[in-house]
Design an enzyme around this catalytic site. Structure first.
Site, PDB file in Angstrom:
ATOM      1  N   HIS A   1       1.050  -1.209   0.004  1.00 19.11           N
ATOM      2  CA  HIS A   1      -0.369  -0.071   0.043  1.00 19.11           C
ATOM      3  C   HIS A   1       0.930   1.237  -0.158  1.00 19.11           C
ATOM      4  O   HIS A   1       2.147   1.136   0.556  1.00 19.11           O
ATOM      5  CB  HIS A   1      -0.786  -0.155   1.271  1.00 19.11           C
ATOM      6  CG  HIS A   1      -2.128   0.953   1.529  1.00 19.11           C
ATOM      7  ND1 HIS A   1      -1.916   2.193   2.024  1.00 19.11           N
ATOM      8  CD2 HIS A   1      -3.370   0.892   1.206  1.00 19.11           C
ATOM      9  CE1 HIS A   1      -2.932   2.924   2.076  1.00 19.11           C
ATOM     10  NE2 HIS A   1      -3.770   2.018   1.565  1.00 19.11           N
TER      11      HIS A   1
ATOM     12  N   ASP B   1       2.970  -4.842   7.775  1.00 15.63           N
ATOM     13  CA  ASP B   1       1.883  -4.159   7.785  1.00 15.63           C
ATOM     14  C   ASP B   1       0.610  -5.154   7.753  1.00 15.63           C
ATOM     15  O   ASP B   1       0.551  -6.110   6.762  1.00 15.63           O
ATOM     16  CB  ASP B   1       1.739  -3.381   6.458  1.00 15.63           C
ATOM     17  CG  ASP B   1       0.333  -2.753   6.215  1.00 15.63           C
ATOM     18  OD1 ASP B   1      -0.495  -2.966   7.188  1.00 15.63           O
ATOM     19  OD2 ASP B   1      -0.020  -2.038   5.331  1.00 15.63           O
TER      20      ASP B   1
ATOM     21  N   GLN C   1      -4.319  -5.675   6.693  1.00 12.04           N
ATOM     22  CA  GLN C   1      -5.476  -6.721   6.020  1.00 12.04           C
ATOM     23  C   GLN C   1      -5.527  -8.074   6.368  1.00 12.04           C
ATOM     24  O   GLN C   1      -6.265  -8.760   6.085  1.00 12.04           O
ATOM     25  CB  GLN C   1      -5.318  -6.543   4.438  1.00 12.04           C
ATOM     26  CG  GLN C   1      -5.352  -5.269   3.717  1.00 12.04           C
ATOM     27  CD  GLN C   1      -6.848  -4.716   3.492  1.00 12.04           C
ATOM     28  OE1 GLN C   1      -7.724  -5.675   3.677  1.00 12.04           O
ATOM     29  NE2 GLN C   1      -7.065  -3.645   3.171  1.00 12.04           N
TER      30      GLN C   1
ATOM     31  N   LYS D   1     -10.428  -1.277  10.207  1.00  8.83           N
ATOM     32  CA  LYS D   1     -10.787  -2.585   9.249  1.00  8.83           C
ATOM     33  C   LYS D   1     -10.960  -3.750   9.963  1.00  8.83           C
ATOM     34  O   LYS D   1     -11.453  -4.620   9.564  1.00  8.83           O
ATOM     35  CB  LYS D   1      -9.354  -2.876   8.332  1.00  8.83           C
ATOM     36  CG  LYS D   1      -8.998  -1.766   7.364  1.00  8.83           C
ATOM     37  CD  LYS D   1      -7.915  -2.385   6.427  1.00  8.83           C
ATOM     38  CE  LYS D   1      -7.336  -0.982   5.893  1.00  8.83           C
ATOM     39  NZ  LYS D   1      -7.851  -0.095   4.741  1.00  8.83           N
TER      40      LYS D   1
ATOM     41  N   CYS E   1      -4.912   2.415  -3.864  1.00  2.05           N
ATOM     42  CA  CYS E   1      -3.629   3.094  -3.094  1.00  2.05           C
ATOM     43  C   CYS E   1      -2.254   2.179  -3.311  1.00  2.05           C
ATOM     44  O   CYS E   1      -1.654   1.940  -2.460  1.00  2.05           O
ATOM     45  CB  CYS E   1      -3.800   3.296  -1.461  1.00  2.05           C
ATOM     46  SG  CYS E   1      -5.053   4.628  -1.195  1.00  2.05           S
TER      47      CYS E   1
END
Lengths: 411, 145
Positions: A116, A193, A196, A219, A359
């Site tokens: 991202h 990261d 997700q 999220k 993104c």
């Protein structure tokens, strides 16, 4: 114990929509909304500030949530949990407070092409300003990063590796453990990261042995505007603060300041306490349902979606064929139709999907795509939602088909 | 629903999928790039002037049906107009999209571009419809003031 979890989400009760954009932000369960309401009705004060009981209680609620998060991701201590605005702010904190201080001329930062922008642009900026270089892990034809690529790109020159656990475009689950093992062998640190990933799978920072890990609350069923940074203690302790101000200091003189110990050193100014409370409630909610249950429900719905979408011959799908490496995101295109037109027509039948570059412009350029449609799923989605998506896509094709055929003939 | 079908009309679809105006222009005087970073739509607008008359226009690029058709229809509308007339028409188009002008008589000079009148009911697509017009406005302001 199958249950229709839509009932827990007031927005999904109030609106007649099929929400397939949880990868952008999840809807919020009543359990989270009520906890925030309760906070403002019973607990609201500024934590860490005052001697009266109410403020003390607010501090307690705030710090209890930090402990809850530490336990949730298996951090050794709660002071390694830093609250931020979102994953983006956490990543910027790492880039500036660790990257900027530690990178030297000629060093390399390695990130994957599927990052991202938030785990890409800060590294561009930092490597540029330090005369270091930024290298990429590229994908094979199956939308995955090969072990070979990891072994070839990460070298003794590598000082920092940034990797997303799950791609927000492709849904590919990366072999993060392998990346971490290889990076550590070469003395590099790894930033994961998990934005997700954490709504769908259990994260164990000690088992991963990652150096930093970040995620956003919104999220994973928590409010917007709250994020988390986890870091190894020795790294965090040796880093400079990112933002300066109240609550992150020890002594302030006219010309110099000493800083508070972890975690306050990284939490300048009055924090988003409502967000922290909401994140705590979201974790309770996830734990109550259980990740195993979440996986079973999502796996069933996503598998069904893949099966139905793959039968639509006017679609291109961009997903790995290895189902064990695929999470809850499906990117696709209607051949010859721009994703924004697809999203507008789906919107007209109440189906919400994302369209655009997500993104992740370098990834789309690498794949030779301008944009994609993206349907992302949560355990509140059902097979009926998939059916509505499919009938919406059939409508898209019906509107566009004769023009597409003319276009193809004209070429 | 009907708004949606208005929007994806034959006129708009033909212009978006099979535009005669999507090509490289020989002897273009000026080229201006326009893009919407959020959605990735990109156009390169080419103009050929003869004195203060827009002799020809063409475009290259990619984007959604709304942005592509709006570009192509704009070109048909403005070809042969003077720079001054073109600036007026661009202004009227943008005012129509913002619902500042709704009077059909005033909108008549937009010719086929009046087809985008109802795009203001689809706020997510306003930027798509306006891209080419803003790009040409920039080009004219920079080079023909």
């Amino acid at each position: 114990m199958k249950k229709n979890y839509k009932k827990d989400f007031p927005l999904l009760q109030n609106l007649d929509i099929v929400y397939l954009d949880s990868g952008a932000t999840s809807q919020k369960p009543i359990q989270v909304i009520e906890e925030i309401e309760k906070f403002y009705e019973h607990n609201n004060a500024n934590p860490h500030r005052s001697a009266y009981t109410l403020s003390q209680e607010t501090t307690e609620v705030y710090e209890n949530t930090r402990r809850k998060i530490a336990k949730f991701i298996n951090s050794k201590t709660s002071e390694q949990i830093i609250f931020s605005k979102n994953a983006t702010e956490s990543l910027n904190l790492i880039a500036y407070s660790y990257g900027f201080e530690n990178l030297l001329k000629g060093d390399e930062v390695v990130i994957s092409i599927m990052e991202h922008h938030s785990n890409l642009v800060p590294w561009q900026k930092i490597t540029n300003s330090k005369s270091a270089s930024l290298k990429y892990l590229y994908l094979n034809n199956n939308y995955e990063i090969d072990d070979e690529e990891i072994e070839n790109k990460i070298t003794d020159k590598t000082k920092i590796v940034g990797i997303t656990y799950v791609s927000n475009v492709l849904g590919t689950i990366n072999n993060v453990k392998k990346v971490i093992q290889v990076a550590h062998k070469h003395g590099a640190i790894v930033v994961v990261d998990a934005s997700q990933a954490i709504p769908h799978m259990r994260i164990d920072v000690q088992d991963l042995n990652c150096d930093f890990l970040v995620f956003s609350g919104h999220k994973m069923y928590a409010p917007l505007g709250i994020g988390v940074l986890y870091g190894k203690k020795d790294l965090l302790e040796n880093m400079n603060p990112f933002l300066m101000g109240g609550d992150m200091i020890e002594y302030v003189y006219e010309q110099e300041t000493s800083f508070a110990p972890l975690p306050n050193k990284f939490e300048a100014g009055t924090q988003n306490v409502e967000g922290v409370i909401g994140l705590g409630a979201a974790i309770d909610y996830i734990e109550e349902i259980g990740y195993d249950n979440i996986f079973d429900i999502e796996n069933e719905v996503v598998s069904y979606a893949k099966e139905r979408l793959s039968k639509l011959n006017f679609l291109n799908l961009y997903i790995t064929s290895n189902e064990f490496n695929h999470s809850s995101v499906i990117s696709f295109n209607v051949k010859g139709v721009h994703p924004h037109d697809v999203a507008s027509i789906l919107d007209s039948v109440g189906v919400c999907i994302r369209s655009g570059n997500h993104c992740a412009q370098p990834l789309l350029r690498f794949l030779g795509l301008e944009a994609t449609c993206r349907a992302s799923f949560s355990f509140y989605n059902t097979k009926q939602d998939v059916d509505k998506l499919v009938s919406g896509l059939e409508k898209v094709y019906k509107i566009f088909s004769k023009y597409i055929e003319n276009k193809l003939e004209g070429q | 629903m009907s708004e949606l079908e208005d929007m994806y009309s034959d006129l708009i679809m033909e212009h978006s999928m099979n535009s005669q105006n999507k090509k490289k222009l020989k002897d273009a005087n000026y080229i201006e790039l326009g893009h919407n970073p959020n959605c990735g739509d990109e156009i390169s607008l080419q103009i050929k002037l003869n004195g203060d008359v827009i002799e020809d226009l063409a475009f290259l690029g990619h984007g959604c049906a709304i942005s592509m058709s709006s570009t192509s229809i704009m070109i048909d509308t403005l070809r042969g107009k003077t720079v001054k007339e073109a600036k007026e028409i661009i202004k009227t188009f943008i005012q129509m999209i913002k619902r500042e002008i709704t009077d059909e008589v005033q909108l008549k000079k937009l010719e086929d571009a009046i087809a985008f009148k109802n795009i203001s009911n689809m706020p997510a697509r306003v930027k798509c419809s306006i891209l080419a017009w803003r790009t040409l406005e920039d080009l004219l302001n920079k080079n023909c003031s």
